[in-house]
Design a protein around this motif. Structure first.
Motif, PDB file in Angstrom:
ATOM      1  N   ILE A  64     -54.341  17.827 -23.375  1.00  0.00           N
ATOM      2  CA  ILE A  64     -55.755  17.794 -22.951  1.00  0.00           C
ATOM      3  C   ILE A  64     -56.679  17.712 -24.359  1.00  0.00           C
ATOM      4  N   ALA A  65     -57.577  16.618 -24.190  1.00  0.00           N
ATOM      5  CA  ALA A  65     -58.121  16.299 -25.510  1.00  0.00           C
ATOM      6  C   ALA A  65     -59.955  16.311 -25.137  1.00  0.00           C
ATOM      7  N   LYS A  66     -60.510  16.457 -26.224  1.00  0.00           N
ATOM      8  CA  LYS A  66     -61.801  16.214 -26.297  1.00  0.00           C
ATOM      9  C   LYS A  66     -62.089  14.715 -26.855  1.00  0.00           C
ATOM     10  N   LEU A  67     -62.735  13.962 -26.391  1.00  0.00           N
ATOM     11  CA  LEU A  67     -62.925  12.456 -26.970  1.00  0.00           C
ATOM     12  C   LEU A  67     -64.443  12.330 -26.757  1.00  0.00           C
ATOM     13  N   TRP A  68     -64.852  11.694 -28.134  1.00  0.00           N
ATOM     14  CA  TRP A  68     -66.181  11.534 -28.373  1.00  0.00           C
ATOM     15  C   TRP A  68     -66.373  10.102 -28.527  1.00  0.00           C
ATOM     16  N   GLY A  69     -67.672   9.457 -28.271  1.00  0.00           N
ATOM     17  CA  GLY A  69     -68.085   8.024 -28.465  1.00  0.00           C
ATOM     18  C   GLY A  69     -67.966   7.185 -26.957  1.00  0.00           C
ATOM     19  N   LEU A  70     -67.451   7.869 -25.976  1.00  0.00           N
ATOM     20  CA  LEU A  70     -67.241   7.157 -24.689  1.00  0.00           C
ATOM     21  C   LEU A  70     -68.359   7.327 -23.715  1.00  0.00           C
ATOM     22  N   ASP A  71     -68.975   6.475 -22.938  1.00  0.00           N
ATOM     23  CA  ASP A  71     -69.997   6.566 -21.977  1.00  0.00           C
ATOM     24  C   ASP A  71     -69.212   6.793 -20.531  1.00  0.00           C
ATOM     25  N   VAL A  72     -68.961   8.104 -20.325  1.00  0.00           N
ATOM     26  CA  VAL A  72     -67.986   8.180 -19.138  1.00  0.00           C
ATOM     27  C   VAL A  72     -68.748   9.320 -18.092  1.00  0.00           C
ATOM     28  N   ARG A  73     -68.150   9.335 -17.043  1.00  0.00           N
ATOM     29  CA  ARG A  73     -68.441  10.411 -15.886  1.00  0.00           C
ATOM     30  C   ARG A  73     -67.114  10.946 -15.462  1.00  0.00           C
ATOM     31  N   ILE A  74     -67.225  12.190 -15.108  1.00  0.00           N
ATOM     32  CA  ILE A  74     -66.182  12.851 -14.328  1.00  0.00           C
ATOM     33  C   ILE A  74     -65.444  11.906 -13.430  1.00  0.00           C
ATOM     34  N   GLY A  75     -64.046  11.943 -13.470  1.00  0.00           N
ATOM     35  CA  GLY A  75     -63.373  11.033 -12.492  1.00  0.00           C
ATOM     36  C   GLY A  75     -63.006   9.732 -13.062  1.00  0.00           C
ATOM     37  N   ASP A  76     -63.546   9.349 -14.213  1.00  0.00           N
ATOM     38  CA  ASP A  76     -63.276   8.169 -14.906  1.00  0.00           C
ATOM     39  C   ASP A  76     -61.786   8.012 -15.468  1.00  0.00           C
ATOM     40  N   THR A  77     -61.239   6.833 -15.288  1.00  0.00           N
ATOM     41  CA  THR A  77     -59.926   6.719 -15.717  1.00  0.00           C
ATOM     42  C   THR A  77     -60.013   6.118 -17.114  1.00  0.00           C
ATOM     43  N   ILE A  78     -59.202   6.658 -18.245  1.00  0.00           N
ATOM     44  CA  ILE A  78     -59.032   6.169 -19.566  1.00  0.00           C
ATOM     45  C   ILE A  78     -57.811   5.327 -19.448  1.00  0.00           C
ATOM     46  N   GLY A  79     -57.931   4.092 -19.979  1.00  0.00           N
ATOM     47  CA  GLY A  79     -56.685   3.175 -19.709  1.00  0.00           C
ATOM     48  C   GLY A  79     -56.120   2.910 -18.280  1.00  0.00           C
TER      49      GLY A  79
END
Length: 526
Positions: A250-265
């Motif tokens: 489990i990581a904290k990622l900075w710099g991304l414009d995201v919402r809860i439920g979004d998929t990374i990759g």
């Protein structure tokens, strides 16, 4: 290389989840002194409001090491009003500890949680807590766990306050529940929480299922991309900055414009919605409407089920219950300096189509800046094309689809298939905004042609009662609009309007001498 276990702590309210989390961290050597929920100094209840009220409102992550296993411990709310927070956690778990009080035993919320864990096939162990309390009855609760939860999960007994049984639980968790090894393959992760950093920037909490993410790497977020500017990984009691994060972590990622439920990759499709949507809503009012709307918009990023929308001049939010309303009021005051009032809570009602409707409209004079035609009909909530994909620039199609989905959500239209039947534009005059503005007008005209019917939320209920009060309970149920589908002398199951559940719950103790147990959850609109 160490392995990872992402472990959820779930329970009914006041079963001692947060105290157990604190005891596990202390036993693992992460903290030197135990915090207390009553004292407001626990590790995972970090919000000022959580410390003030003595309840968990937001899920929180803490980390410790047992042997070669890094355990990411996720404490979740127990109150039913915050079930959406629990929902977001379930999709990232490897296993769970379901906490049951040795005094109160299995509660309605315990059953809801266990059914969901079983449906999602999340391996679970049960911890019967508060064995040090007067009135604790381990054997009775163990029987209840087996009979009422219909589970063969391993059961541990102990006390988070005294520490009894916690080492045994810890050994069982790391030996019985599945740990995650490094998974090769393309990057795939899920955003299950969004926080704000000290400068107000978004920080995404992401469970990684495969692959590796690196600082300064551009990653796919749905149809868009973003650049990761910093990474922190939960490990050994803290979340230090790292250059990479790998599968299982489990990581904290900075710099991304995201919402809860979004998929990374790469997207995963093996877990779907777990809990019912909120069936209550209220209008929020303030003298400072601009600040209020901005604050609610930011809170909706952290909790999408707030479902912020405008109904004319009214600002409307969705709710699970009255406690959630109180917490929202306090949060707006404490974190944003906005004083608010609420109108009376009302039941969410939705509209369904009676038939089929069509409309075609053009914007401006020939040559038209935009032309749109829609057909609406009962069916799955989909946006379809009967026009050639090359008949419009892709950005115009996306603007049209976004406007359609937003209009359906704002107007509470459910189970509606929208088909685009006509399209037109004029280059270089037309812009995406023309289509974004015209689409709601054409869509609402088509909806008026189809006609709609208003539906209210219905709950599925299970009611356990003494046999001698069946007649009185059936009468009360009928008065509340309930419809029993199956009935025995002691158990009734069926449907009841969501708006009448609270009234039924309030009358139940006097009808059943305090022995009645009512479970209910959203089932459908009718």
């Amino acid at each position: 290389m160490s392995r990872t276990l992402n472990l959820g702590i779930l329970a009914h309210v006041d079963a001692g989840k947060t105290s157990l989390t604190e005891r596990l961290l202390h036993t693992a050597g992460v903290i030197d002194a135990l915090g207390s929920v009553d004292a407001g100094n626990t590790q995972t209840d970090s919000l000022a409001l959580e410390r003030q009220r003595g309840i968990t409102i937001k899920s929180a992550v803490a980390s410790f090491v047992v042997g070669d296993v890094v355990v990411n411990l996720i404490d979740t709310p127990g109150h039913p009003d915050f079930i959406a927070e629990v929902e977001r956690v379930l999709g990232v778990l490897d296993g769970a500890v379901l906490v049951v009080s040795a005094v109160e035993g299995v509660q309605a919320q315990t059953r809801v949680l266990m059914r969901t864990l079983r449906r999602l096939e999340i391996p679970t162990v049960v911890f019967v807590n508060k064995m040090d309390r007067r009135g604790a009855d381990g054997p009775r609760v163990a029987r209840d766990v087996v009979e009422k939860l219909a589970t063969g999960a391993p059961i541990y007994f102990g006390s988070a306050i005294t520490g009894d049984g916690v080492r045994e639980l810890l050994a069982g968790v790391t030996s019985l529940l599945p740990v995650t090894d490094v998974v090769d393959g393309p990057l795939s992760g899920t955003v299950f929480k969004v926080e704000r950093g000290r400068a107000g920037e978004k920080v995404a909490l992401v469970r990684l299922f495969s692959g590796t993410v690196r600082v300064r790497e551009r990653v796919k977020i749905g149809d868009c991309e973003g650049k990761v500017t910093a990474i922190a990984v939960f490990e050994g009691g803290s979340a230090p900055r790292r250059a990479t994060a790998r599968a299982g972590q489990i990581a904290k990622l900075w710099g991304l414009d995201v919402r809860i439920g979004d998929t990374i990759g790469v997207a995963r499709h093996d877990r779907v919605r777990h809990f019912a949507p909120p069936t209550l809503e209220t209008v929020v009012e303030s003298h400072d409407r601009v600040t209020l709307h901005a604050a609610l918009k930011q809170l909706a990023e952290q909790d999408p089920l707030i479902d912020l929308r405008l109904d004319g001049d009214d600002i409307v939010v969705s709710l699970y219950g009255e406690v959630q309303k109180e917490v929202l009021e306090a949060t707006l005051a404490l974190e944003y300096g906005v004083a608010v009032t609420f109108r009376e809570t009302r039941t969410v009602r939705v509209e369904r189509l009676r038939g089929v409707g069509e409309a075609v409209r053009f914007l401006g004079e020939s040559p038209y800046a935009a032309g749109i035609g829609f057909r609406v009909e009962p069916g799955p909530e989909e946006f379809r094309l009967e026009v050639e994909l090359g008949s419009l620039p892709l950005a115009f199609f996306r603007a049209t689809e976004d406007a359609v989905r937003e209009t359906l959500r704002a107007d509470r239209i459910h189970d509606c298939t929208v088909t685009m039947t006509h399209s037109g534009y004029c280059s270089p005059v037309s812009v995406a905004g023309d289509f974004r503005g015209l689409a709601p007008i054409v869509l609402r005209e088509a909806l008026r042609g189809a006609g709609t019917v208003t539906c209210e939320p219905m709950h599925r209920f299970r009611l356990e009662i003494p046999a001698d009060v069946l007649t009185a309970v059936l009468a009360a149920l009928g008065k509340a609009g309930g419809v029993p589908l199956t009935t025995t002398a002691t158990v009734l199951e069926g449907h009841v309007p969501a708006a009448r559940v609270h009234e039924l719950q309030r009358r139940l103790p006097s009808l059943t001498r305090g022995e009645g147990v009512l479970e209910s959850e959203f089932d459908h609109y009718a």
